[in-house]
Design an enzyme around this catalytic site. Structure first.
Site, PDB file in Angstrom:
ATOM      1  N   HIS A  63       0.838  -1.502  -0.029  1.00  0.00           N
ATOM      2  CA  HIS A  63       0.117  -0.110   0.364  1.00  0.00           C
ATOM      3  C   HIS A  63       1.119   1.324  -0.136  1.00  0.00           C
ATOM      4  CE1 HIS A  63       0.415   1.075   4.964  1.00  0.00           C
ATOM      5  NE2 HIS A  63       0.545  -0.458   4.476  1.00  0.00           N
ATOM      6  N   ASP A 171       5.660   2.087   7.134  1.00  0.00           N
ATOM      7  CA  ASP A 171       5.034   1.491   6.620  1.00  0.00           C
ATOM      8  C   ASP A 171       3.840   1.898   5.972  1.00  0.00           C
ATOM      9  OD1 ASP A 171       2.296  -0.327   6.886  1.00  0.00           O
ATOM     10  OD2 ASP A 171       1.703   0.796   8.732  1.00  0.00           O
ATOM     11  N   GLU A 199      -5.125   1.651   2.417  1.00  0.00           N
ATOM     12  CA  GLU A 199      -4.719   0.477   3.319  1.00  0.00           C
ATOM     13  C   GLU A 199      -5.482   0.944   5.114  1.00  0.00           C
ATOM     14  OE1 GLU A 199      -2.706  -1.994   6.467  1.00  0.00           O
ATOM     15  OE2 GLU A 199      -2.675  -0.111   5.808  1.00  0.00           O
ATOM     16  N   GLU A 200      -4.799   2.567   5.363  1.00  0.00           N
ATOM     17  CA  GLU A 200      -4.338   2.326   6.497  1.00  0.00           C
ATOM     18  C   GLU A 200      -5.791   2.581   7.506  1.00  0.00           C
ATOM     19  OE1 GLU A 200      -1.875   2.099   8.298  1.00  0.00           O
ATOM     20  OE2 GLU A 200      -0.524   2.117   7.420  1.00  0.00           O
ATOM     21  N   HIS A 310       3.981   3.737  12.196  1.00  0.00           N
ATOM     22  CA  HIS A 310       3.367   5.025  12.577  1.00  0.00           C
ATOM     23  C   HIS A 310       2.859   6.171  13.352  1.00  0.00           C
ATOM     24  CE1 HIS A 310      -1.413   2.263  11.610  1.00  0.00           C
ATOM     25  NE2 HIS A 310      -0.019   1.802  10.102  1.00  0.00           N
TER      26      HIS A 310
END
Length: 342
Positions: A63, A171, A199-200, A310
């Site tokens: 992603h 990420d 995606e998140e 994150h």
């Protein structure tokens, strides 16, 4: 690959606003791609013929989006009120720099000497945070950062220490970097490379891309939580840096195909690629949507362990990420062999 990763991590791409990342990847892929698709939600799907065809539709997925912020309002004295895009711990953003396009800001909170004892004992709430963009009043802030403007962390991308790399958005720019590297060098077999969106915020783009391509087999490439810190015991560490690429067998969104897991594990061991698995069922990947597509997709995953995921300062080991690339490449080679099976 690390140069590509550094470039990708430097680009802004919060969920729903992945344009800069998509444009860069597309520009790199166009000279070698056999087919490129962009769907209405924003996924970038690139097909490149490999050195041979295995007779199946192979899909690799990573992603493009990262966690970020979005402008929701203003204070009368010109600060921006905001919400998080994706899962972010409010504790990790206080005092951090952010970017709304080319407008810089700093995340602030009430000064500690003005807080109550109870406030100091609890996690700060997003509603109590603000972003100081240097505006003199509300009207100035509205002009600089209109409502709905996306923002990202303003963080340098640098190698440091004994083979570590620090950046925002590892990420999942690490997965994108692995895929772009494989795409540019020509894969061993015909492969669809899917750079997905959102995606998140719920694995949204992957659902659309998988339905469109209807793959037989999918390998998802990700970053995953590493909590290998001194005060974290045993399985709570999930996985650790410098211990190898992660081959998960299960997370909160997917039970990975047992044959895929065993094949990836065996290929890693035969190739001398260090690997580990997650010791706690946590998190989720685009596989959660992909493996449920149509009548089901054989799905596996590889991930790079990432500390402080994150956050503005994610940290990963360069050897782990290179191992992820090596095992992804070996998997595609395996798919070109006559005896492959799951």
């Amino acid at each position: 690959m690390m140069e590509v990763l550094q470039k990708l991590c430097s680009l802004p791409g919060p969920s729903g606003c992945e344009d800069a990342v998509r444009d860069y990847i597309r520009a790199q892929a166009e000279p070698v791609a056999d087919e490129i698709r962009e769907d209405s939600i924003g996924n970038l799907m690139v097909f490149r013929k490999g050195k041979k065809s295995c007779g199946k539709t192979i899909m690799l997925a990573a992603h493009m989006d990262e966690v970020g912020i979005i402008c929701k309002g203003y204070t009368e004295d010109g600060c921006v009120k905001f919400g998080f895009v994706g899962g972010v711990d409010p504790r990790v953003v206080i005092g951090r720099r952010v970017l709304f396009g080319d407008v810089r800001g700093v995340v602030g909170i009430k000064a500690v000497h003005l807080t109550t004892r109870e406030e100091r004992r609890t996690m700060p709430k997003t509603k109590n945070l603000y972003i100081d963009i240097g505006a003199s009043d509300k009207k100035s802030a509205e002009k600089r950062v209109p409502l709905g403007t996306y923002g990202v962390f303003d963080s340098d991308c640098v190698p440091f220490g004994d083979g570590l790399f620090k950046a925002k958005a590892i990420d999942d720019r690490v997965g994108c970097a692995v895929m772009l590297t494989l795409l540019l060098e020509q894969p061993a077999v015909d492969t669809w490379f899917v750079f997905s969106v959102q995606e998140e915020v719920g694995l949204r783009g992957a659902r659309c891309a998988a339905f469109d391509l209807n793959p037989d087999i999918c390998l998802v490439l990700e970053g995953t939580t590493a909590a290998d810190l001194a005060e974290v015991d045993g399985a709570k560490q999930v996985c650790g840096l410098r211990r190898g690429v992660v081959i998960p067998f299960m997370d909160r969104a997917t039970i990975y195909h047992q044959g895929m897991f065993e094949t990836l594990r065996r290929l890693a061991e035969e190739s001398g690629i260090p690997w580990q698995t997650k010791h706690r069922v946590a998190g989720g990947t685009d596989a959660g949507r992909i493996h449920l597509t149509r009548d089901g997709v054989i799905t596996g995953a590889l991930a790079a362990p990432v500390r402080y995921i994150h956050s503005p300062s994610c940290v990963a080991a360069i050897d782990d990420m290179n191992g992820m690339l090596a095992l992804s490449r070996r998997f595609l080679e395996y798919m070109g062999e006559d005896h492959h099976e799951f």
